[in-house]
Design an enzyme around this catalytic site. Sequence first.
Site, PDB file in Angstrom:
ATOM      1  N   CYS A  42     -33.690 115.182  20.946  1.00 33.55           N
ATOM      2  CA  CYS A  42     -32.602 115.055  21.455  1.00 33.55           C
ATOM      3  C   CYS A  42     -31.971 115.915  20.189  1.00 33.55           C
ATOM      4  CB  CYS A  42     -32.802 113.748  20.688  1.00 33.55           C
ATOM      5  SG  CYS A  42     -30.897 112.749  20.955  1.00 33.55           S
ATOM      6  N   ASP A  44     -30.602 113.850  18.017  1.00 32.25           N
ATOM      7  CA  ASP A  44     -30.438 112.911  16.707  1.00 32.25           C
ATOM      8  C   ASP A  44     -30.765 113.500  15.418  1.00 32.25           C
ATOM      9  OD1 ASP A  44     -31.567 110.243  15.471  1.00 32.25           O
ATOM     10  OD2 ASP A  44     -30.524 110.416  17.101  1.00 32.25           O
ATOM     11  N   ARG A  46     -31.973 112.344  13.231  1.00 36.52           N
ATOM     12  CA  ARG A  46     -33.263 112.197  12.737  1.00 36.52           C
ATOM     13  C   ARG A  46     -34.717 112.434  12.574  1.00 36.52           C
ATOM     14  NH1 ARG A  46     -31.201 105.836  13.434  1.00 36.52           N
ATOM     15  NH2 ARG A  46     -30.687 107.009  15.359  1.00 36.52           N
ATOM     16  N   HIS A  98     -37.279 110.148  22.018  1.00 35.56           N
ATOM     17  CA  HIS A  98     -37.192 109.440  20.918  1.00 35.56           C
ATOM     18  C   HIS A  98     -36.890 107.397  20.482  1.00 35.56           C
ATOM     19  CE1 HIS A  98     -32.827 109.125  19.073  1.00 35.56           C
ATOM     20  NE2 HIS A  98     -33.021 109.739  19.739  1.00 35.56           N
ATOM     21  N   CYS A 101     -33.188 105.907  20.934  1.00 44.14           N
ATOM     22  CA  CYS A 101     -31.651 106.928  20.634  1.00 44.14           C
ATOM     23  C   CYS A 101     -30.493 106.319  21.311  1.00 44.14           C
ATOM     24  CB  CYS A 101     -32.008 107.981  22.237  1.00 44.14           C
ATOM     25  SG  CYS A 101     -30.768 109.154  22.489  1.00 44.14           S
TER      26      CYS A 101
END
Length: 220
Positions: A42, A44, A46, A98, A101
């Site tokens: 992803c 993302d 993080r 994750h 998400c």
Amino acid sequence: MKYLPELFAANARWAEEMRAVDPGFFAGLAALQNPGYLWIGCSDSRVPANQITGLKPGEIFVHRNVANVVVHTDLNCLSVMQYAIEVLKVQHIIVCGHYGCGGVRAALEGPSLGLIDNWLRHIQDARDRHLDFITALPDDATRWQALCELNVIEQVRNVARTTLVGDAWQRGQSLILHGWIYGLKDGRLQDLQTSLKSSAELDTVIAEAVATVRSRYVTR
Ligand code: CO
């Protein structure tokens, strides 16, 4: 430096530190990359592939998009896969989702967000494949968590069904697919037991992985 001087300063420090540890580090990488893994994760911020796996530059080839989706018409993802499989000859392809998400949550909640709705549709296809199970879960938070897991498994299925992977297996190339999920709250990776090394195993391994996910949840 007019813009973002702190990032350039940090970069200079990092390059110096790397050189101090290994004076030939950048020269070696400039000549050759030889990663053993392709990461499909992803976007993302993080979930940075290198940091969470402890891998250095040169060790993992990375493709990221919203909610780690693999679509058979996505030339970007397919081009990354082709280069990784046919040129770099990676041994492993890891699809890593994750918990928490935002893409998966948006797909579950459904209100229109514009263009990205068309992308999220693919996650809704994953949800719809398991609709009876998802709708029987007791609350939205649990549905979100379960779909984060099932979306990974469905995307591993999509990777396995690309012609790129099928052809690699057909010609006897060693290539193992994996589905992992990352916990934002504890920084830990979890294997979703979808590891696959041939087309023949596909249906059984995916069915077992789905059954394992389902067995962890209590439904109404
Ligand atoms: Co995400």
